[in-house]
Design a protein around this motif. Structure first.
Motif, mmCIF file in Angstrom:
data_model
loop_
_atom_site.group_PDB
_atom_site.id
_atom_site.type_symbol
_atom_site.label_atom_id
_atom_site.label_comp_id
_atom_site.label_asym_id
_atom_site.label_seq_id
_atom_site.Cartn_x
_atom_site.Cartn_y
_atom_site.Cartn_z
ATOM 1 N N ARG A 52 36.362 -59.876 -5.333
ATOM 2 C CA ARG A 52 34.986 -59.548 -4.929
ATOM 3 C C ARG A 52 34.899 -58.103 -4.420
ATOM 4 N NH1 ARG A 52 30.963 -63.408 -1.732
ATOM 5 N NH2 ARG A 52 29.237 -61.986 -1.581
ATOM 6 N N ASP A 53 35.855 -57.710 -3.578
ATOM 7 C CA ASP A 53 35.859 -56.342 -3.061
ATOM 8 C C ASP A 53 36.092 -55.345 -4.189
ATOM 9 O OD1 ASP A 53 35.530 -57.409 -0.510
ATOM 10 O OD2 ASP A 53 37.698 -57.503 -0.165
ATOM 11 N N PHE A 54 37.033 -55.679 -5.078
ATOM 12 C CA PHE A 54 37.325 -54.787 -6.187
ATOM 13 C C PHE A 54 36.104 -54.606 -7.082
ATOM 14 C CE2 PHE A 54 38.440 -54.272 -10.652
ATOM 15 C CZ PHE A 54 39.114 -53.068 -10.604
ATOM 16 N N SER A 55 35.400 -55.709 -7.389
ATOM 17 C CA SER A 55 34.257 -55.600 -8.299
ATOM 18 C C SER A 55 33.144 -54.748 -7.689
ATOM 19 C CB SER A 55 33.728 -56.980 -8.678
ATOM 20 O OG SER A 55 33.232 -57.647 -7.549
ATOM 21 N N LYS A 56 32.941 -54.859 -6.381
ATOM 22 C CA LYS A 56 31.930 -54.022 -5.738
ATOM 23 C C LYS A 56 32.289 -52.550 -5.867
ATOM 24 C CE LYS A 56 30.374 -57.343 -2.271
ATOM 25 N NZ LYS A 56 30.373 -57.672 -0.843
ATOM 26 N N GLN A 57 33.563 -52.242 -5.609
ATOM 27 C CA GLN A 57 34.003 -50.851 -5.700
ATOM 28 C C GLN A 57 33.961 -50.369 -7.134
ATOM 29 O OE1 GLN A 57 37.873 -50.607 -3.939
ATOM 30 N NE2 GLN A 57 37.120 -50.893 -1.858
ATOM 31 N N CYS A 58 34.374 -51.209 -8.058
ATOM 32 C CA CYS A 58 34.433 -50.828 -9.461
ATOM 33 C C CYS A 58 33.042 -50.520 -10.007
ATOM 34 C CB CYS A 58 35.085 -51.940 -10.277
ATOM 35 S SG CYS A 58 35.211 -51.591 -12.034
ATOM 36 N N MET A 59 32.102 -51.387 -9.723
ATOM 37 C CA MET A 59 30.754 -51.184 -10.242
ATOM 38 C C MET A 59 30.075 -49.994 -9.587
ATOM 39 S SD MET A 59 29.509 -55.051 -10.992
ATOM 40 C CE MET A 59 28.087 -54.519 -11.909
ATOM 41 N N ALA A 60 30.495 -49.653 -8.382
ATOM 42 C CA ALA A 60 29.951 -48.470 -7.718
ATOM 43 C C ALA A 60 30.648 -47.210 -8.210
ATOM 44 C CB ALA A 60 30.099 -48.591 -6.214
ATOM 45 N N GLY A 61 31.761 -47.387 -8.903
ATOM 46 C CA GLY A 61 32.500 -46.244 -9.420
ATOM 47 C C GLY A 61 33.496 -45.684 -8.428
ATOM 48 N N THR A 62 33.817 -46.430 -7.376
ATOM 49 C CA THR A 62 34.734 -45.916 -6.364
ATOM 50 C C THR A 62 36.059 -46.663 -6.338
ATOM 51 O OG1 THR A 62 33.793 -47.383 -4.689
ATOM 52 C CG2 THR A 62 32.862 -45.159 -4.858
ATOM 53 N N ALA A 63 36.287 -47.590 -7.268
ATOM 54 C CA ALA A 63 37.538 -48.351 -7.276
ATOM 55 C C ALA A 63 38.690 -47.449 -7.664
ATOM 56 C CB ALA A 63 37.455 -49.518 -8.248
ATOM 57 N N ALA A 64 39.755 -47.548 -6.917
ATOM 58 C CA ALA A 64 40.935 -46.743 -7.188
ATOM 59 C C ALA A 64 42.114 -47.665 -7.442
ATOM 60 C CB ALA A 64 41.235 -45.831 -6.015
ATOM 61 N N VAL A 65 42.878 -47.347 -8.468
ATOM 62 C CA VAL A 65 44.085 -48.103 -8.758
ATOM 63 C C VAL A 65 45.138 -47.647 -7.767
ATOM 64 C CG1 VAL A 65 45.836 -48.553 -10.507
ATOM 65 C CG2 VAL A 65 43.459 -48.225 -11.184
ATOM 66 N N PRO A 66 45.874 -48.569 -7.140
ATOM 67 C CA PRO A 66 46.907 -48.167 -6.194
ATOM 68 C C PRO A 66 47.884 -47.196 -6.837
ATOM 69 C CG PRO A 66 46.586 -50.537 -6.128
ATOM 70 C CD PRO A 66 45.755 -50.015 -7.248
#
Length: 145
Positions: A52-66
């Motif tokens: 859930r946290d990842f999808s929010k970040q991903c759709m906002a364009g702020t998800a970062a791969v470790p």
């Protein structure tokens, strides 16, 4: 006056069009984010992050791969092997099903008392079932029911 309004509306329209044109290029769809999550999960690169946290970040364009995916699983492996996780899973069914059954038993017992007290005229003036149920439920819990 008309010229100023026309210029202002043209600038506003231009800003809106350029903003709308940039938005789809930056945002990812839910399918793209889900595919990225599946790849990260298969490679054990989630780093303890929830979907859930990842999808929010991903759709906002702020998800970062470790950045260090190999170090995270090595340190995360001993944590799931700890004993608190099984203790939590065993506690849930005991409180879920039997807790509900106990509540139903208390409600039925209080309902029978309500009917008996009402027929005997022992109910205080103005007391309704929700108030009686609340008092009776507390009393039954204290008795261990």
């Amino acid at each position: 006056m008309k010229t100023i309004c026309l210029i202002a509306s043209a600038l506003l329209a231009g800003a809106l069009v350029s903003g709308v044109a940039l938005a789809p290029a930056q945002a990812k769809t839910m399918k793209e984010c889900a595919a990225e999550w599946d790849k990260m999960k298969a490679a054990k690169q989630t780093g303890g992050m929830k979907y859930r946290d990842f999808s929010k970040q991903c759709m906002a364009g702020t998800a970062a791969v470790p950045s260090a995916p190999t170090a995270a699983p090595a340190t995360a492996a001993p944590a799931p092997a700890a004993t608190p996780a099984p203790a939590t899973t065993t506690a849930k069914p005991a409180t879920g099903a039997s807790g509900r059954q106990a509540m139903i038993a208390r409600e039925r017992a209080c309902g029978a008392e309500w009917k008996a007290d009402k027929a005997a005229g022992k109910i205080q003036a103005g007391m309704k079932w929700p108030q009686y149920w609340s008092d009776c439920d507390k009393r039954k819990k204290a008795q261990g029911m």
